[in-house]
Design an enzyme around this catalytic site. Sequence first.
Site, PDB file in Angstrom:
ATOM      1  N   LYS A  15     -22.419  63.630  62.464  1.00  0.00           N
ATOM      2  CA  LYS A  15     -22.521  64.275  63.766  1.00  0.00           C
ATOM      3  C   LYS A  15     -22.410  63.211  64.853  1.00  0.00           C
ATOM      4  CE  LYS A  15     -26.515  66.247  62.900  1.00  0.00           C
ATOM      5  NZ  LYS A  15     -27.739  67.054  63.103  1.00  0.00           N
ATOM      6  N   ASP A 119     -35.147  56.277  60.769  1.00  0.00           N
ATOM      7  CA  ASP A 119     -35.948  57.442  60.407  1.00  0.00           C
ATOM      8  C   ASP A 119     -37.320  57.040  59.884  1.00  0.00           C
ATOM      9  OD1 ASP A 119     -34.953  59.944  60.997  1.00  0.00           O
ATOM     10  OD2 ASP A 119     -33.623  60.015  59.275  1.00  0.00           O
ATOM     11  N   ASN A 176     -30.948  70.430  54.307  1.00  0.00           N
ATOM     12  CA  ASN A 176     -30.416  69.918  53.048  1.00  0.00           C
ATOM     13  C   ASN A 176     -31.410  68.933  52.428  1.00  0.00           C
ATOM     14  OD1 ASN A 176     -28.145  69.663  51.127  1.00  0.00           O
ATOM     15  ND2 ASN A 176     -28.054  67.561  51.880  1.00  0.00           N
ATOM     16  N   GLY A 177     -32.000  68.099  53.272  1.00  0.00           N
ATOM     17  CA  GLY A 177     -33.172  67.309  52.920  1.00  0.00           C
ATOM     18  C   GLY A 177     -34.377  67.965  53.574  1.00  0.00           C
ATOM     19  N   GLY A 293     -32.140  72.776  59.562  1.00  0.00           N
ATOM     20  CA  GLY A 293     -31.216  73.893  59.407  1.00  0.00           C
ATOM     21  C   GLY A 293     -31.843  75.151  58.850  1.00  0.00           C
ATOM     22  N   GLY A 295     -35.291  75.633  58.516  1.00  0.00           N
ATOM     23  CA  GLY A 295     -36.468  75.938  59.321  1.00  0.00           C
ATOM     24  C   GLY A 295     -36.135  76.665  60.611  1.00  0.00           C
ATOM     25  N   GLU A 296     -34.992  76.317  61.215  1.00  0.00           N
ATOM     26  CA  GLU A 296     -34.603  76.920  62.486  1.00  0.00           C
ATOM     27  C   GLU A 296     -33.874  78.243  62.319  1.00  0.00           C
ATOM     28  OE1 GLU A 296     -32.386  74.052  64.842  1.00  0.00           O
ATOM     29  OE2 GLU A 296     -33.599  72.426  63.964  1.00  0.00           O
TER      30      GLU A 296
END
Length: 336
Positions: A15, A119, A176-177, A293, A295-296
């Site tokens: 991204k 991270d 995905n993670g 992804g 969770g939202e």
Amino acid sequence: MGVVLALNSGSSSLKYGLYAVDGDPVLLVGGTIETTDDHGRFFDTIETALQRFPAPTMIGHRIVHGGAHRAAHCRIDDAVMADLEAACAFAPLHGPASLALIRAAGARYPGVPQVACFDTAFHAGMPDVASTLPIPRAYRAGGVRRYGFHGLSCESIVRQLGGDRPARLVIAHLGNGASVTAVRDGGSIDTSMGLTPSGGVMMATRTGDLDPGVLLYLLRETGLDASALATLVDHGSGMAGVSGLSGDMRVLRAAATDDADLAIRMFERAVCKQIAAMIASLGGADMLVLTGGIGENDAATGQAIRAGLAWMAGLDIRTLSSQEDAQIALHGAALA
């Protein structure tokens, strides 16, 4: 005002976002490109998108693992690159790709400073009871400990909450993670992922936490070597392994097979268990934020988590977007 090109290299996509930063970051243009080893084509795509906008004054990279020697976001120089090379041992899925992207960005934008945004940095202040792994002390010197991941996502949630952030917060980054983090007074005190991004919650294709005896059994009795076990742990397990179909929640919801349903229920149970563990670390929780992804966007998962945590009376459960790229832009501007 700084103009930051944020590059977010994940396990399945790349991204990018060009941000104007003068206070809050403002996205000028952005997009997603499926993972490819052709960085030249990647930057061709970016430059086409950026034609009508100012040239970047800083390039910021999401780096999954900072390794034992990098606990804070920083400008990239030769010493940082050497540390990132060493950290590839902890994150072989992400590290080499990030290094290649940094080199490619340097070649395409010579003279533009680059920043590494880790991270792992958000979790650097975890107490020893959370960061220490239950193995012999001798291995700690080599950096074997719990690092935690999805830190930029967690930072973005803390920033978005602002004055609404409670003292005891749990963040579940589900994509995905997937990982779950306990946040006290804005800082991480515990998290589900460990030395690598493979641990914790069952994920799309990763096992998450697994009885180490399973791996020893497979090594001893089936002849799998380290490389085959790594593939199994990171690419062949999780929801994809259980369902025999896919690790994509959308595919599993649509399939409605018994194995797909089992994979979904196992994922939901794993998330609830890790959230409960983080509540224990905090001594109670005031708020849970779902992000990432799944969770939202997957309402059914959110409903299952709410139902699984119904015993936690008074818990404020919210859904917020993960703004990793905006966080990268903020750090890039701050380090300019």
